[in-house]
Scaffold this active site. Structure first.
Site, short mmCIF file in Angstrom:
data_model
loop_
_atom_site.label_atom_id
_atom_site.label_comp_id
_atom_site.label_asym_id
_atom_site.label_seq_id
_atom_site.Cartn_x
_atom_site.Cartn_y
_atom_site.Cartn_z
CB CYS A 340 94.87 -53.25 23.20
SG CYS A 340 93.49 -54.05 22.63
CG HIS A 456 98.18 -56.39 22.03
ND1 HIS A 456 98.34 -56.28 23.28
CD2 HIS A 456 97.18 -56.70 21.65
CE1 HIS A 456 97.01 -56.08 23.66
NE2 HIS A 456 96.26 -56.26 22.48
#
Length: 527
Positions: A340, A456
């Site tokens: 991310c 994630h």
């Protein structure tokens, strides 16, 4: 109470301080009640944390309530955490209301705004209470934060709103447990003290018989029964926020005797470090968090994690000398993986400072990518598969592994990343929030030594994680780990049961169940 008996009610666990174990004990109580066949759900009116996750409907909520829902055997629902605060600096947070970004607010503005949230919070609670027989609620910090009491929506303010009894949790591991119990109760108003029906002493190491004189005295002083003493349990469950990452915290301790050394760069606004719980649980991984350049060394894998302030944290890496350390480690053969915000930092350029006010910054330059930030936040659950070695244009290398390995995870980001000629996609997303599609995610450099992804939770996937770790083992001249890949999700279910079993052994559950139903708890002196 026996299995099959329908029980209606609610209880709130509040703490003498942050990180006393409220979140874990709520998860354990949810597990106990679910195992007895009860329809139970967790609830926390307001959560402040950078560890968040995504519901099946694409709403964002705190990881702690997602964990508690898992313990209860139900899907996470944003009503379980209607307000989430995600700090972007020391004085400002992004306010997420019912799963969607509302606005950024500083602490003073939010404090004055809180009463306007009460209706939304109450509606979420009432809606859940109509679907579940039991609600196990969690407070935040301490109810004795008297400077915030007049506009409280998460501790006694919430308990009063729904007329819920309270159990106070105190952490003996940090010392001064009896003073913290007495001081907390002394600072409450008389009506608030009357709402506290019992105390749980948490994280005890030693012989509980040594506590008996203190328990007798604190019960006599406060008139509140101690419902039990929970032992310190080294469970591998996700943390609510970053307190555990402070120096000396439990996440700071590497595991001795493990074959693989994995280092995670602890950026100032680290987000979703719950991604790495699945790595910590692996039998051959020692994972550590790095805050200073001298701590980095030469790990087998270096991970740059998610961030709530990507550009600010990138600047911090430069200021602290960690950017140079990362580049030096990579030049010396250490593979680097970004997730991310960490993926964005690995690129060539980051444009438009939506998060930090910085217009543009050069990235670390390890991936041929450019990220442009946008105001819209992507919040999706996804399934994907890795684009591994053997497919067209996919490189070889320590991070180009896991061909066709399935992934499942979630996206939370406010940027779009494009790849240049010297990068190839990391994976192909197959569904978002249950809807089929085919879109590429992430990047791998041509040598397969640097990779990044927006996903994630990717280490929860057993096949991919084991292929990645075996690739790192191969680089060290070690054979692959024999046997089936470690199943982290099954392991987490075992951790829930271990927690529930310990609570059943060490707590007066009969008294807790009476409290849940609004009955007197009875005196429960630990002997």
């Amino acid at each position: 109470m026996t299995a099959g008996t329908v029980m209606k009610g609610a209880v709130m666990l509040q703490g003498t301080a942050s990180d006393v174990g409220k979140s874990v004990l709520v998860a354990g109580l949810c597990r106990l009640l679910a195992r007895q066949g009860h329809k139970v759900a967790p609830f926390k009116a307001q959560n402040m944390a950078l560890n968040s996750g995504i519901t099946p409907s694409g709403d964002e909520m705190g990881r702690a309530q997602i964990l508690q829902a898992e313990a209860a055997g139900i899907l996470p629902d944003v009503r379980m955490n209607p307000v989430l605060l995600k700090p972007t600096s020391d004085r400002k947070s992004q306010v997420v209301l019912m799963g969607k970004v509302f606005k950024d607010m500083d602490a003073v503005s939010y404090h004055h705004f809180k009463p306007q949230l009460q209706h939304e919070i109450h509606e979420a609670y009432q809606s859940l209470s109509r679907e579940y027989d039991l609600l196990v609620m969690e407070g935040a910090g301490s109810p004795a934060e008297i400077n915030l009491r007049d506009r409280d929506i998460v501790n006694m303010g919430m308990a009063e709103l729904v007329d819920a009894p309270v159990i106070l949790v105190a952490d003996i591991d940090r010392g001064g447990v009896f003073a913290s119990i007495y001081g907390t109760l002394a600072l409450l108003a008389e009506s608030e003290r009357a709402r506290v029906k019992g105390v749980i002493i948490n994280k005890f190491r030693g012989d509980v018989a040594l506590l008996t004189p203190g328990i007798e005295q604190i019960e006599a002083l406060t008139g509140v029964p101690v419902l039990g003493v929970m032992p310190y349990l080294p469970l591998q469950l996700e943390d609510e926020d970053g307190v555990a990452l402070q120096p000396g915290g439990r996440k700071y301790q590497p595991q001795a005797g493990r074959a693989l050394d994995i280092a995670v760069i602890q950026v100032p606004h680290i987000a979703n470090f719950t991604d790495f719980n699945a790595l910590v649980a692996q039998p051959d991984v020692s994972l550590r968090y790095v805050r200073e350049p001298g701590e980095l060394g030469r790990p087998d894998l270096l991970i740059l994690p998610g961030s709530k302030n990507t550009l600010g944290d990138l600047q911090a890496l430069h200021d602290q000398g960690l950017a140079t350390a990362i580049l030096t480690a990579h030049a010396n053969g250490v593979p680097v993986l970004g997730i991310c915000g960490g993926y964005q930092m690995l690129g060539a350029r980051l444009i438009d400072g939506v998060e930090s006010g910085i217009d543009e910054m050069a990235g670390l330059g390890l991936l041929d990518t450019v990220t442009r930030f946008a105001c819209d936040k992507v919040t999706t659950q996804v399934t994907a598969r890795v684009l591994g070695t053997g497919e067209a244009s996919v490189p070889c290398g320590p991070l180009a592994v896991g061909a066709f390995a399935p992934l499942s995870g979630y996206e939370i980001h406010m940027g779009h990343t494009t790849l240049g000629d010297a990068a190839r996609p990391f994976c192909r997303i197959q569904t978002r929030n249950g809807q089929p599609l085919a879109v590429e995610d992430g990047a791998v450099n041509l040598e397969g030594t640097v990779a990044g992804t927006y996903l994630h939770g990717l280490f929860d996937a057993p096949a991919f994680t084991r292929q990645l770790l075996d690739s790192l083992r191969h680089a060290k001249g070690l054979a692959p780990l024999p046997g089936e890949p470690f199943d982290y999700l099954a392991h987490k279910q075992q951790q829930f049961d271990r927690l529930a079993d310990a609570m059943a052994e060490h707590l007066d559950l009969a008294a807790i169940y009476r409290i849940l139903q609004g009955q007197p708890s009875g005196r429960s002196l630990v002997s």
